[in-house]
Design a protein around this motif. Structure first.
Motif, PDB file in Angstrom:
ATOM      1  N   LYS A  63     -10.562   4.332  10.832  1.00  0.00           N
ATOM      2  CA  LYS A  63     -10.814   2.970  11.302  1.00  0.00           C
ATOM      3  C   LYS A  63      -9.800   2.002  10.692  1.00  0.00           C
ATOM      4  N   GLY A  64      -9.717   0.817  11.268  1.00  0.00           N
ATOM      5  CA  GLY A  64      -8.789  -0.207  10.801  1.00  0.00           C
ATOM      6  C   GLY A  64      -9.203  -0.795   9.469  1.00  0.00           C
ATOM      7  N   VAL A  65      -8.201  -1.148   8.664  1.00  0.00           N
ATOM      8  CA  VAL A  65      -8.451  -1.739   7.353  1.00  0.00           C
ATOM      9  C   VAL A  65      -7.284  -2.670   7.010  1.00  0.00           C
ATOM     10  N   VAL A  66      -7.597  -3.717   6.262  1.00  0.00           N
ATOM     11  CA  VAL A  66      -6.585  -4.602   5.694  1.00  0.00           C
ATOM     12  C   VAL A  66      -6.886  -4.702   4.214  1.00  0.00           C
ATOM     13  N   VAL A  67      -5.889  -4.405   3.381  1.00  0.00           N
ATOM     14  CA  VAL A  67      -6.069  -4.461   1.928  1.00  0.00           C
ATOM     15  C   VAL A  67      -5.108  -5.497   1.348  1.00  0.00           C
ATOM     16  N   SER A  68      -5.592  -6.247   0.375  1.00  0.00           N
ATOM     17  CA  SER A  68      -4.767  -7.239  -0.322  1.00  0.00           C
ATOM     18  C   SER A  68      -4.445  -6.717  -1.703  1.00  0.00           C
ATOM     19  N   GLY A  69      -3.221  -6.927  -2.144  1.00  0.00           N
ATOM     20  CA  GLY A  69      -2.851  -6.470  -3.480  1.00  0.00           C
ATOM     21  C   GLY A  69      -1.353  -6.496  -3.685  1.00  0.00           C
TER      22      GLY A  69
ATOM     23  N   GLN B 235       2.311 -22.636  -1.116  1.00  0.00           N
ATOM     24  CA  GLN B 235       3.238 -21.541  -1.403  1.00  0.00           C
ATOM     25  C   GLN B 235       2.581 -20.475  -2.276  1.00  0.00           C
ATOM     26  N   SER B 236       1.822 -20.887  -3.273  1.00  0.00           N
ATOM     27  CA  SER B 236       1.217 -19.918  -4.189  1.00  0.00           C
ATOM     28  C   SER B 236       0.044 -19.177  -3.551  1.00  0.00           C
ATOM     29  N   ASN B 237      -0.559 -19.736  -2.502  1.00  0.00           N
ATOM     30  CA  ASN B 237      -1.693 -19.088  -1.845  1.00  0.00           C
ATOM     31  C   ASN B 237      -1.307 -18.373  -0.557  1.00  0.00           C
ATOM     32  N   LEU B 238      -0.051 -18.394  -0.204  1.00  0.00           N
ATOM     33  CA  LEU B 238       0.415 -17.773   1.019  1.00  0.00           C
ATOM     34  C   LEU B 238       0.512 -16.262   0.832  1.00  0.00           C
ATOM     35  N   VAL B 239      -0.157 -15.500   1.710  1.00  0.00           N
ATOM     36  CA  VAL B 239      -0.142 -14.041   1.625  1.00  0.00           C
ATOM     37  C   VAL B 239       0.290 -13.499   2.982  1.00  0.00           C
ATOM     38  N   PHE B 240       1.364 -12.716   2.995  1.00  0.00           N
ATOM     39  CA  PHE B 240       1.898 -12.172   4.236  1.00  0.00           C
ATOM     40  C   PHE B 240       1.285 -10.812   4.548  1.00  0.00           C
ATOM     41  N   PHE B 241       1.341 -10.432   5.821  1.00  0.00           N
ATOM     42  CA  PHE B 241       0.813  -9.166   6.315  1.00  0.00           C
ATOM     43  C   PHE B 241       1.976  -8.223   6.617  1.00  0.00           C
TER      44      PHE B 241
ATOM     45  N   ALA C 221      10.615  -3.895   3.413  1.00  0.00           N
ATOM     46  CA  ALA C 221      10.539  -5.267   3.919  1.00  0.00           C
ATOM     47  C   ALA C 221       9.486  -6.074   3.166  1.00  0.00           C
ATOM     48  N   ALA C 222       8.584  -5.403   2.485  1.00  0.00           N
ATOM     49  CA  ALA C 222       7.509  -6.077   1.746  1.00  0.00           C
ATOM     50  C   ALA C 222       8.011  -6.481   0.361  1.00  0.00           C
ATOM     51  N   PRO C 223       7.437  -7.548  -0.199  1.00  0.00           N
ATOM     52  CA  PRO C 223       7.877  -7.982  -1.533  1.00  0.00           C
ATOM     53  C   PRO C 223       7.506  -6.965  -2.606  1.00  0.00           C
ATOM     54  N   ARG C 224       8.420  -6.715  -3.520  1.00  0.00           N
ATOM     55  CA  ARG C 224       8.166  -5.772  -4.612  1.00  0.00           C
ATOM     56  C   ARG C 224       7.335  -6.406  -5.728  1.00  0.00           C
ATOM     57  N   ALA C 225       7.434  -7.710  -5.897  1.00  0.00           N
ATOM     58  CA  ALA C 225       6.769  -8.358  -7.025  1.00  0.00           C
ATOM     59  C   ALA C 225       5.549  -9.168  -6.610  1.00  0.00           C
ATOM     60  N   GLY C 226       5.486  -9.636  -5.390  1.00  0.00           N
ATOM     61  CA  GLY C 226       4.409 -10.529  -4.981  1.00  0.00           C
ATOM     62  C   GLY C 226       3.255  -9.822  -4.305  1.00  0.00           C
ATOM     63  N   ALA C 227       2.178 -10.558  -4.146  1.00  0.00           N
ATOM     64  CA  ALA C 227       0.995 -10.043  -3.457  1.00  0.00           C
ATOM     65  C   ALA C 227       1.190 -10.170  -1.947  1.00  0.00           C
ATOM     66  N   PHE C 228       0.626  -9.232  -1.200  1.00  0.00           N
ATOM     67  CA  PHE C 228       0.663  -9.278   0.249  1.00  0.00           C
ATOM     68  C   PHE C 228      -0.488  -8.443   0.788  1.00  0.00           C
ATOM     69  N   ARG C 229      -0.660  -8.479   2.098  1.00  0.00           N
ATOM     70  CA  ARG C 229      -1.697  -7.686   2.765  1.00  0.00           C
ATOM     71  C   ARG C 229      -1.040  -6.524   3.497  1.00  0.00           C
ATOM     72  N   LEU C 230      -1.686  -5.389   3.395  1.00  0.00           N
ATOM     73  CA  LEU C 230      -1.239  -4.171   4.063  1.00  0.00           C
ATOM     74  C   LEU C 230      -2.308  -3.790   5.071  1.00  0.00           C
TER      75      LEU C 230
ATOM     76  N   PHE D 237       0.087   1.342  -3.484  1.00  0.00           N
ATOM     77  CA  PHE D 237      -0.406  -0.025  -3.353  1.00  0.00           C
ATOM     78  C   PHE D 237      -1.675  -0.168  -4.176  1.00  0.00           C
ATOM     79  N   MET D 238      -1.719  -1.131  -5.089  1.00  0.00           N
ATOM     80  CA  MET D 238      -2.914  -1.399  -5.889  1.00  0.00           C
ATOM     81  C   MET D 238      -3.661  -2.540  -5.218  1.00  0.00           C
ATOM     82  N   ALA D 239      -4.787  -2.217  -4.604  1.00  0.00           N
ATOM     83  CA  ALA D 239      -5.547  -3.204  -3.843  1.00  0.00           C
ATOM     84  C   ALA D 239      -6.510  -3.963  -4.743  1.00  0.00           C
ATOM     85  N   SER D 240      -6.610  -5.253  -4.498  1.00  0.00           N
ATOM     86  CA  SER D 240      -7.596  -6.079  -5.189  1.00  0.00           C
ATOM     87  C   SER D 240      -8.749  -6.427  -4.263  1.00  0.00           C
ATOM     88  N   GLN D 241      -8.550  -6.230  -2.954  1.00  0.00           N
ATOM     89  CA  GLN D 241      -9.583  -6.516  -1.966  1.00  0.00           C
ATOM     90  C   GLN D 241      -9.398  -5.583  -0.774  1.00  0.00           C
ATOM     91  N   VAL D 242     -10.508  -5.088  -0.224  1.00  0.00           N
ATOM     92  CA  VAL D 242     -10.477  -4.230   0.953  1.00  0.00           C
ATOM     93  C   VAL D 242     -11.322  -4.886   2.032  1.00  0.00           C
TER      94      VAL D 242
END
Length: 148
Positions: free
Chosen positions: A100-106, A30-36, A46-55, A114-119
């Motif tokens: 080009k395509g990109v997925v960012v986590s944050g 549960q703690s490592n689950l990251v949604f797209f 539709a995205a969580p306001r408090a949790g981390a997710f991928r955009l 969106f504050m990204a921690s990984q690109v």
């Protein structure tokens, strides 16, 4: 203690240990689950306001701005229907390009950016994550005069 009671105690202890192990595994997942999510879903709340997710989506042409130090930068991720500004501090992947395509986590900030921690940039000219490809196809505006 009778042999029957001893067996019941061992079975009960085993079941408790199994339950505890199951709970620990599920908690870790549960703690490592990251949604797209796509920009349209983020703008639609539709995205969580408090949790981390991928955009995921495309880096909008002309939106990349780098700070003087070269590490702080911002760009816009779009699915051709909505836009989400992204801020990132760090080195970009070699394949990162506008258009080009990109997925960012944050995490989503209070101002809607969106504050990204990984690109992550796509690794191949023909590859795009299935979720991103489906989202881009779904968000693509229909051509004038075409089927609605």
């Amino acid at each position: 203690m009778k042999p029957r009671n001893r067996r019941l105690a061992f079975v009960a202890a085993g079941l408790m240990a199994l339950g505890a192990a199951t709970w620990l595994v599920l908690d870790a997942l549960q703690s490592n689950l990251v949604f797209f999510f796509t920009p349209t879903q983020v703008v639609g709340h539709a995205a969580p306001r408090a949790g981390a997710f991928r955009l995921g989506g495309l880096v909008e042409e002309g939106s990349l701005h780098k700070a003087a130090d070269g590490l702080a930068l911002s760009f816009v991720v779009t699915d051709r229907a909505q836009r989400v500004p992204v801020h990132y501090r760090g080195l970009l992947p070699d394949l990162f390009r506008e258009g080009k395509g990109v997925v960012v986590s944050g995490r989503l900030q209070d101002d809607g950016s969106f504050m990204a921690s990984q690109v992550l940039a796509k690794h191949d000219e023909n590859y795009m994550p299935p979720e991103a490809a489906a989202a881009l196809e779904q968000a693509r505006p229909s051509a004038p005069g075409g089927p609605q």
